[in-house]
Motif scaffolding. Structure first.
Motif, PDB file in Angstrom:
ATOM      1  N   GLN A  19       0.795  -1.212   0.000  1.00  9.87           N
ATOM      2  CA  GLN A  19       0.000   0.000   0.000  1.00  9.87           C
ATOM      3  C   GLN A  19       0.833   1.270   0.000  1.00  9.87           C
ATOM      4  O   GLN A  19       0.360   2.321  -0.413  1.00  9.87           O
ATOM      5  N   THR A  21       2.920   3.888  -1.508  1.00 10.34           N
ATOM      6  CA  THR A  21       3.196   4.240  -2.883  1.00 10.34           C
ATOM      7  C   THR A  21       4.555   4.928  -3.003  1.00 10.34           C
ATOM      8  O   THR A  21       5.031   5.571  -2.080  1.00 10.34           O
ATOM      9  N   GLU A 269      -0.595  13.233   4.691  1.00 14.79           N
ATOM     10  CA  GLU A 269      -0.025  12.063   4.021  1.00 14.79           C
ATOM     11  C   GLU A 269       0.963  12.480   2.936  1.00 14.79           C
ATOM     12  O   GLU A 269       2.085  11.962   2.849  1.00 14.79           O
ATOM     13  N   HIS A 393      -7.717   3.620  -5.197  1.00 16.60           N
ATOM     14  CA  HIS A 393      -7.395   3.169  -3.849  1.00 16.60           C
ATOM     15  C   HIS A 393      -8.669   3.149  -3.017  1.00 16.60           C
ATOM     16  O   HIS A 393      -9.389   4.142  -2.966  1.00 16.60           O
ATOM     17  N   LEU A 395      -9.599   3.298   0.670  1.00 16.59           N
ATOM     18  CA  LEU A 395      -8.976   3.702   1.923  1.00 16.59           C
ATOM     19  C   LEU A 395      -9.823   3.198   3.085  1.00 16.59           C
ATOM     20  O   LEU A 395     -11.056   3.262   3.046  1.00 16.59           O
ATOM     21  N   ARG A 397     -10.099   2.850   7.526  1.00 20.04           N
ATOM     22  CA  ARG A 397      -9.622   3.119   8.882  1.00 20.04           C
ATOM     23  C   ARG A 397     -10.713   2.725   9.864  1.00 20.04           C
ATOM     24  O   ARG A 397     -11.907   2.736   9.526  1.00 20.04           O
ATOM     25  N   TRP A 404      -6.254   7.584   7.482  1.00 25.12           N
ATOM     26  CA  TRP A 404      -6.444   6.305   6.804  1.00 25.12           C
ATOM     27  C   TRP A 404      -5.256   5.402   7.112  1.00 25.12           C
ATOM     28  O   TRP A 404      -4.100   5.816   6.983  1.00 25.12           O
ATOM     29  N   GLU A 406      -5.140   1.869   6.069  1.00 27.33           N
ATOM     30  CA  GLU A 406      -4.960   0.769   5.121  1.00 27.33           C
ATOM     31  C   GLU A 406      -5.423   1.225   3.746  1.00 27.33           C
ATOM     32  O   GLU A 406      -6.278   2.099   3.611  1.00 27.33           O
ATOM     33  N   ARG A 407      -4.839   0.612   2.718  1.00 28.59           N
ATOM     34  CA  ARG A 407      -5.125   1.002   1.345  1.00 28.59           C
ATOM     35  C   ARG A 407      -5.137  -0.237   0.468  1.00 28.59           C
ATOM     36  O   ARG A 407      -4.226  -1.076   0.549  1.00 28.59           O
ATOM     37  N   GLN A 429     -10.352   6.903  -3.824  1.00 28.39           N
ATOM     38  CA  GLN A 429      -9.677   7.949  -4.575  1.00 28.39           C
ATOM     39  C   GLN A 429      -9.169   7.396  -5.893  1.00 28.39           C
ATOM     40  O   GLN A 429      -8.785   6.225  -5.991  1.00 28.39           O
ATOM     41  N   GLU A 437      -2.718  10.621  -6.404  1.00 28.48           N
ATOM     42  CA  GLU A 437      -4.049  10.328  -5.876  1.00 28.48           C
ATOM     43  C   GLU A 437      -4.942  11.572  -5.859  1.00 28.48           C
ATOM     44  O   GLU A 437      -4.478  12.678  -5.576  1.00 28.48           O
ATOM     45  N   PRO A 440      -9.940  11.999  -1.390  1.00 32.99           N
ATOM     46  CA  PRO A 440     -10.833  10.868  -1.127  1.00 32.99           C
ATOM     47  C   PRO A 440     -12.304  11.258  -1.186  1.00 32.99           C
ATOM     48  O   PRO A 440     -12.681  12.394  -0.908  1.00 32.99           O
TER      49      PRO A 440
END
Length: 447
Positions: A19, A21, A269, A393, A395, A397, A404, A406-407, A429, A437, A440
């Motif tokens: 996950q 990137t 992020e 993606h 996302l 949580r 977030w 996990e992806r 996203q 990206e 979201p």
């Protein structure tokens, strides 16, 4: 009929392990070009105008806000030469009459603007980066005393100018508007003028990054430990049409997932991904107590906007007359700034601007199926309206997490994942061909 991807646990673990990137080398290049000396020179020049009070002179060639905004426009015009005709530089202005509040004489209000047009004629999205040009002393109505405004907000304007320099050669599909607004200290007047224009003309305004005091980090050594911190203020429940969406917000537990919060998470992020040793702190308020910033008029019109600012404010060097009392200096002087810190915060802005401007638009019609009781969750969506994508993606949580965690990547337009919609929050996203990206999107309910 949409093809639905059902992701088993084994594939899910593979997706999650990949996950993180990679950095976009073009964005890394822009981030590396932020120059500390340039930022310092910009602040020094802004301070040299003596005062930049909104009601100071607009005709004096050397002192006052008029000289300052003309200088900013001149910097923008220099950088426009790099843009092959795609950067328009202009002054947005209006004449104000005394209002019985913080304007007590006829005043020409002006925003210095550089508009870098995107390369995709079909993509109408606009991103704004702003700082406020005006300065003040203890008496907000004092337009004559020296008001250097080094950090408040020479730092934000310097970041805007430096961002325009670095990105002037870029060829992003999305447009970026660089603006030094006026009238912040008199009631967010310049920002309101620009926000009203965006609303009246129905701009497709993707995001607003308002930078106000981003150059003072080191004054309080006793508390200032660990990584340098940058605050991002974001509202939770928008005052804009909240009554229309309150039921859904309450029902789905989305009090912490408005558009501004999504942008704030994106800043954290993306900023921490491209800028080393920065700790972006998410502050779940629109602004500080009893205070407001230039993002607020945009927020009030329903646009997605946040404020970036120092983590520690030094009130001895903010809204103060220049003086020395008991061997302590007061005033917003350049000697109290930290230009390494300002460089980092400018780089965060450039990373976010670049990633957004290179991204495809957000996926459309994102929905979460709730027709059946299940410990898995089905999501469906449509392709974005603009931009080339390689996928999406999902996302994820837990409901008590601020970011977030996990992806999952997929190239399909629907997916079923082994996460209960009762226990987690989800967003989607778009991911561009280069891995950039979009902001979201929280799914709506499908029954």
């Amino acid at each position: 009929m949409k093809k639905i991807l059902i992701l088993p646990i084994v594939l899910l673990s593979i997706a999650l392990s990949a996950q993180k990137t990679k950095n976009d080398p073009e964005i890394s290049k822009y981030v590396s070009q932020v120059n500390r000396d340039s930022l310092k020179a910009h602040v020094e020049k802004l301070v040299s105008f003596g005062t930049r009070h909104t009601m100071s002179s607009t005709t004096d060639a050397k002192r006052g806000i008029g000289a300052a905004r003309n200088w900013v426009l001149s910097k923008f015009r220099n950088y426009a030469r790099n843009a092959n005709g795609r950067m328009e530089v202009y002054l947005q202005n209006q004449d104000l009459k005394p209002d019985g509040k913080r304007i007590n004489k006829d005043t020409n209000l002006g925003n210095a603007i550089a508009f870098l047009k995107g390369t995709d004629p079909n993509d109408k999205r606009v991103i704004i980066i702003s700082g406020h040009l005006d300065s003040r002393v203890s008496d907000v109505m004092d337009a004559e005393s020296s008001a250097p405004g080094a950090n408040d907000d020479g730092s934000g304007v310097a970041a805007v100018i430096e961002s325009a320099r670095v990105l002037s050669k870029s060829k992003f599909p999305v447009s970026i508007l660089f603006v030094a607004v006026s009238g912040e200290e008199q009631g967010l007047l310049g920002a309101r003028m620009l926000a009203d224009k965006a609303k009246a003309e129905n701009w497709d305004l993707e995001a607003v990054l308002n930078n106000d005091m981003i150059g003072n980090n080191s004054f309080d050594a006793g508390k200032n430990v660990g990584k340098p911190k940058l605050r991002v203020f974001s509202e939770g429940l928008s005052a804009f049409e909240t009554e229309k969406t309150a039921a859904a917000i309450r029902n789905l537990g989305l009090e912490n997932d408005g558009a501004a919060r999504q942008l704030a998470r994106y800043v954290k992020e993306t900023g921490e991904k491209y800028v080393k040793n920065i700790d972006v702190k998410l502050i779940y308020r629109n602004d500080r107590f009893l205070r407001d910033g230039d993002h607020t008029p945009f927020v009030n019109h329903g646009f997605t906007a946040v404020r970036l600012t120092d983590y520690y404010e030094n009130y001895d060097h903010q809204h103060q007359n220049i003086r020395t009392e008991n061997n302590k200096k007061y005033g917003d002087l350049i000697e109290f700034m930290d230009f390494d810190y300002l460089k980092m915060n400018t780089a965060v802005n450039i990373a976010v601007l670049s990633n957004l401007a290179k991204s495809a638009s957000k996926p459309e019609n994102v929905k979460m199926d709730v027709k059946e009781l299940s410990n898995s969750t089905k999501l469906t969506w449509d392709k974005p309206l603009s931009g080339k994508i390689k996928g999406y993606h999902i996302l994820i949580r837990e409901t008590d997490q601020s970011v977030w965690t996990e992806r999952i990547f997929t190239s399909e337009t629907s997916i079923t994942i082994p996460y209960s919609k009762d226990n987690f929050l989800f967003a989607l996203q778009s991911v561009s061909a280069d891995g950039n990206e979009s902001l979201p999107v929280i799914p709506k309910i499908a029954r």
